[in-house]
Write a protein that holds these residues in place. Structure first.
Motif, mmCIF file in Angstrom:
data_model
loop_
_atom_site.group_PDB
_atom_site.id
_atom_site.type_symbol
_atom_site.label_atom_id
_atom_site.label_comp_id
_atom_site.label_asym_id
_atom_site.label_seq_id
_atom_site.Cartn_x
_atom_site.Cartn_y
_atom_site.Cartn_z
ATOM 1 N N ALA A 36 0.813 -1.216 0.000
ATOM 2 C CA ALA A 36 0.000 0.000 0.000
ATOM 3 C C ALA A 36 0.843 1.261 0.000
ATOM 4 C CB ALA A 36 -0.946 -0.008 1.204
ATOM 5 N N GLU A 37 1.947 1.250 0.746
ATOM 6 C CA GLU A 37 2.756 2.472 0.841
ATOM 7 C C GLU A 37 3.529 2.761 -0.443
ATOM 8 O OE1 GLU A 37 6.319 2.214 3.444
ATOM 9 O OE2 GLU A 37 5.635 0.164 3.857
ATOM 10 N N TYR A 38 3.606 1.803 -1.351
ATOM 11 C CA TYR A 38 4.366 1.987 -2.588
ATOM 12 C C TYR A 38 3.489 2.058 -3.831
ATOM 13 C CZ TYR A 38 7.773 -0.100 0.646
ATOM 14 O OH TYR A 38 8.541 -0.403 1.729
ATOM 15 N N ILE A 39 2.238 1.620 -3.740
ATOM 16 C CA ILE A 39 1.430 1.387 -4.930
ATOM 17 C C ILE A 39 1.209 2.642 -5.762
ATOM 18 C CG2 ILE A 39 -0.819 1.705 -3.818
ATOM 19 C CD1 ILE A 39 0.089 -1.017 -6.422
ATOM 20 N N PHE A 108 4.479 -7.440 -16.757
ATOM 21 C CA PHE A 108 4.430 -7.735 -15.325
ATOM 22 C C PHE A 108 5.126 -6.625 -14.526
ATOM 23 C CE2 PHE A 108 4.359 -11.900 -17.457
ATOM 24 C CZ PHE A 108 3.172 -12.410 -16.930
ATOM 25 N N LEU A 109 4.477 -6.205 -13.462
ATOM 26 C CA LEU A 109 5.046 -5.175 -12.594
ATOM 27 C C LEU A 109 4.603 -5.452 -11.162
ATOM 28 C CD1 LEU A 109 6.544 -2.467 -12.190
ATOM 29 C CD2 LEU A 109 4.395 -1.303 -12.723
ATOM 30 N N ASP A 110 5.558 -5.600 -10.264
ATOM 31 C CA ASP A 110 5.222 -5.795 -8.858
ATOM 32 C C ASP A 110 4.802 -4.466 -8.236
ATOM 33 O OD1 ASP A 110 5.695 -8.483 -8.994
ATOM 34 O OD2 ASP A 110 7.700 -8.393 -8.104
ATOM 35 N N GLY A 111 4.005 -4.556 -7.184
ATOM 36 C CA GLY A 111 3.372 -3.381 -6.612
ATOM 37 C C GLY A 111 4.284 -2.447 -5.849
ATOM 38 N N ASP A 112 5.596 -2.721 -5.843
ATOM 39 C CA ASP A 112 6.529 -1.807 -5.179
ATOM 40 C C ASP A 112 7.685 -1.401 -6.090
ATOM 41 O OD1 ASP A 112 7.650 -4.307 -5.238
ATOM 42 O OD2 ASP A 112 8.217 -4.376 -3.127
ATOM 43 N N ASP A 113 7.640 -1.791 -7.370
ATOM 44 C CA ASP A 113 8.687 -1.421 -8.311
ATOM 45 C C ASP A 113 8.230 -0.256 -9.174
ATOM 46 O OD1 ASP A 113 10.336 -3.421 -7.318
ATOM 47 O OD2 ASP A 113 9.671 -4.905 -8.774
ATOM 48 N N GLU A 140 17.707 -0.893 -12.109
ATOM 49 C CA GLU A 140 18.468 -0.250 -11.048
ATOM 50 C C GLU A 140 17.882 -0.668 -9.702
ATOM 51 O OE1 GLU A 140 18.446 3.953 -11.584
ATOM 52 O OE2 GLU A 140 19.495 3.875 -13.519
ATOM 53 N N LEU A 141 18.748 -0.901 -8.728
ATOM 54 C CA LEU A 141 18.300 -1.243 -7.385
ATOM 55 C C LEU A 141 18.121 0.037 -6.572
ATOM 56 C CD1 LEU A 141 20.647 -4.279 -6.570
ATOM 57 C CD2 LEU A 141 18.423 -4.288 -7.721
ATOM 58 N N PHE A 142 17.076 0.070 -5.751
ATOM 59 C CA PHE A 142 16.869 1.218 -4.872
ATOM 60 C C PHE A 142 16.079 0.770 -3.647
ATOM 61 C CE2 PHE A 142 12.686 1.014 -6.508
ATOM 62 C CZ PHE A 142 11.864 1.966 -5.927
ATOM 63 N N GLY A 143 15.995 1.666 -2.675
ATOM 64 C CA GLY A 143 15.198 1.365 -1.485
ATOM 65 C C GLY A 143 15.999 1.262 -0.217
ATOM 66 N N VAL A 144 17.292 0.907 -0.313
ATOM 67 C CA VAL A 144 18.183 0.846 0.840
ATOM 68 C C VAL A 144 19.501 1.502 0.441
ATOM 69 C CG1 VAL A 144 17.164 -1.212 1.896
ATOM 70 C CG2 VAL A 144 18.940 -1.464 0.160
ATOM 71 N N LYS A 224 13.247 0.573 -11.847
ATOM 72 C CA LYS A 224 13.887 0.536 -10.536
ATOM 73 C C LYS A 224 13.262 -0.598 -9.729
ATOM 74 C CE LYS A 224 13.311 4.820 -9.105
ATOM 75 N NZ LYS A 224 13.527 6.013 -8.248
ATOM 76 N N TYR A 225 14.107 -1.485 -9.250
ATOM 77 C CA TYR A 225 13.686 -2.656 -8.478
ATOM 78 C C TYR A 225 13.923 -2.364 -6.998
ATOM 79 C CZ TYR A 225 13.762 -7.494 -6.735
ATOM 80 O OH TYR A 225 13.531 -8.649 -6.043
ATOM 81 N N ARG A 226 12.836 -2.364 -6.241
ATOM 82 C CA ARG A 226 12.925 -1.973 -4.835
ATOM 83 C C ARG A 226 13.479 -3.116 -3.985
ATOM 84 N NH1 ARG A 226 10.402 2.235 -2.326
ATOM 85 N NH2 ARG A 226 8.891 2.407 -4.058
ATOM 86 N N VAL A 227 14.548 -2.822 -3.258
ATOM 87 C CA VAL A 227 15.108 -3.752 -2.285
ATOM 88 C C VAL A 227 14.528 -3.382 -0.929
ATOM 89 C CG1 VAL A 227 17.212 -4.672 -1.252
ATOM 90 C CG2 VAL A 227 17.225 -3.914 -3.631
ATOM 91 N N ARG A 228 13.844 -4.327 -0.315
ATOM 92 C CA ARG A 228 13.178 -4.057 0.964
ATOM 93 C C ARG A 228 13.845 -4.846 2.075
ATOM 94 N NH1 ARG A 228 6.948 -5.038 -0.622
ATOM 95 N NH2 ARG A 228 6.725 -4.925 1.646
ATOM 96 N N LEU A 229 14.010 -4.204 3.222
ATOM 97 C CA LEU A 229 14.684 -4.848 4.342
ATOM 98 C C LEU A 229 13.976 -6.123 4.781
ATOM 99 C CD1 LEU A 229 15.703 -1.770 6.520
ATOM 100 C CD2 LEU A 229 17.190 -3.218 5.134
#
Length: 345
Positions: A36-39, A108-113, A140-144, A224-229
Motif C-alpha cells: 500500500a505504501e508503494y502502490i 508484469f510489474l510488482d506493486g513496489d517497483d 536499477e536497485l533502490f530502497g536501501v 527501478k527494483y525496490r530492495v526491501r529490508l
C-alpha cells in the motif's frame, strides 16, 4: 465505475469508467500484497509511460493492508481494473489478471517497483522488432542505502541467449517487473502454477522456454527494483530453503534430460552448501562452536574451497577470532563464501 461478482472465482471486479474502447496492445499486471505504501508510486510510473496503448490490472491478493491499499487506489480507480480476491499467492493473482486482460501482450510489474517512462515503448519495440515471445531487461536497485549505483544484473547476470538450459543454470536471470510476454505463449505454457509456491515466475519462464518460446534480454536498465529490508538476508536461511525447494519442484514437475538433471542436482548441492554456511554463521554467533564447525564442514563437502576449509579450521581452533572478524567486516551480514550461486527470482 462498474462492480461485478465473478461466478468462476471468489473475486470482486471493478472496471474504471475510463477503461473502454478497443482492446489495448498491452495489459499491465500488478499483484498487490502489503504494498500500500508503494502502490501510488508504482502506478504513477505506469501513467507516465510514453507508450499509450495499455490497460492496468491491479489484483489485491487478500492483502492484510487492504484498507490502506484501497485508500491509496481511490484516486486511480477510474483508470484501472481493480480485482480483489482471497489470498492465493502472487502466481494465482497474476493468473487472475491475465484471465481478465484484453491485451495480447502482458507486462508484469510488482506493486513496489517503478518503471522508467520509456519502459513499455522500449520493451514493446524490442519484442516486435526481434520477433520475441518474451523479453526482459535490467533494473536499477533502490530502497536501501547500499543499493545505490547497482543493478539487478550486477549480482544476477544474464549471459548468452535466454534458452532453457541457461535459465535453468541461472546463467540468464529474469526480473519479473522487467518482463513482457505474449499472452497466448503464457497460456500455452500453462500459466503460473496454481499452488502457493515460491519462484513461480522462474518455473513459468522455464516452461515457456521448453515449449519453444523465443526469449530476449534487453541489457539496459528500464526500471527501478525496490530492495526491501523485510526481504533481505536477515532471512538468509529461508531464502536458501526456498531456492532448494524451487529446484526440487522443477525436478519433480518438468521433464528433464540427463544434462538438465545434472544442472538441477548441482544447483541444489550449491544451495545446500550456502544453507550450511548460513547455519554455521548462526551457530557461530550463538557461541555453539562445534555445531558451527560441523556446518562449515558440511558446506565444504558440497562445495570444495580453500576459503571454506580455512573457515572450518578457524571455527575449530579460534572461534572467537572468527566471530570478531565476522562482526567487524560486515556488521549487517558477511558472506564467508561469495554467493556466485544466483537464486531464482
Amino acid at each position: 465505475m462498474q462492480e461485478l461478482q465473478s461466478t468462476s472465482k471468489e473475486i470482486t471486479l471493478r472496471v474504471g469508467r475510463n477503461i473502454a474502447g478497443p482492446a489495448p496492445a498491452i495489459s499491465v499486471v500488478i499483484p498487490a500484497y502489503n504494498t500500500a505504501e508503494y502502490i501510488c508510486e508504482t502506478l504513477e510510473s505506469v501513467f507516465a509511460q510514453t507508450f499509450s496503448g495499455y490497460e492496468i490490472i491491479v489484483v489485491n491478493d487478500g492483502s492484510p493492508d487492504t484498507q490502506q491499499l484501497e485508500r491509496m487506489l481511490d484516486k486511480h480507480l477510474d483508470d484501472i481494473i481493480y480485482i480483489k480476491q482471497s489470498n492465493a499467492g502472487a502466481g494465482v493473482a497474476r493468473n487472475t489478471a491475465i484471465e481478465h486482460a484484453r491485451g495480447e501482450i502482458i507486462a508484469f510489474l510488482d506493486g513496489d517497483d517503478v518503471w522508467f517512462p520509456d519502459f513499455l515503448a522500449s520493451q514493446h519495440q524490442f519484442l516486435e522488432t526481434n520477433g520475441y515471445d518474451m523479453v526482459y531487461c535490467d533494473a536499477e536497485l533502490f530502497g536501501v542505502p547500499f543499493a545505490g549505483g547497482k543493478t539487478f544484473m550486477n549480482t544476477s547476470p544474464s549471459k548468452g541467449p535466454a534458452e532453457f538450459n541457461r535459465l535453468l543454470d541461472l546463467r540468464c536471470n529474469v526480473i519479473t517487473s522487467g518482463t513482457i510476454a505474449r499472452k497466448p505463449v503464457i497460456a500455452a505454457a500453462g500459466m503460473f502454477e496454481a499452488e502457493r509456491v515460491q519462484a513461480e515466475d522462474f518455473h513459468l519462464w522455464l516452461r515457456m522456454a521448453q515449449s519453444g518460446a523465443k526469449i530476449g534480454y534487453q541489457r539496459k536498465p528500464l526500471l527501478k527494483y525496490r530492495v526491501r529490508l523485510d526481504s533481505l538476508s536477515g532471512d538468509s536461511v529461508s531464502r536458501m530453503v526456498r531456492a532448494i525447494e524451487a529446484f526440487k519442484r522443477v525436478r519433480r514437475t518438468i521433464e528433464l534430460n540427463e544434462e538438465q538433471q545434472e544442472i538441477v542436482n548441482r544447483r541444489i548441492s550449491g544451495f545446500e552448501a550456502d544453507l550450511a554456511v548460513e547455519h554455521g554463521k548462526s551457530f557461530l554467533l550463538d557461541g555453539n562452536f562445534q555445531a558451527a564447525v560441523d556446518a562449515f564442514l558440511k558446506a565444504n563437502r558440497h562445495r570444495k574451497s580453500l576459503k571454506l576449509t580455512a573457515i572450518s579450521i578457524l571455527a575449530r581452533i579460534a572461534p572467537r577470532t572468527l566471530v570478531k572478524f565476522y562482526r567487524s567486516r560486515r556488521p549487517v551480514e558477511i558472506a564467508f563464501v561469495p554467493n556466485s550461486e544466483n537464486q531464482p527470482d
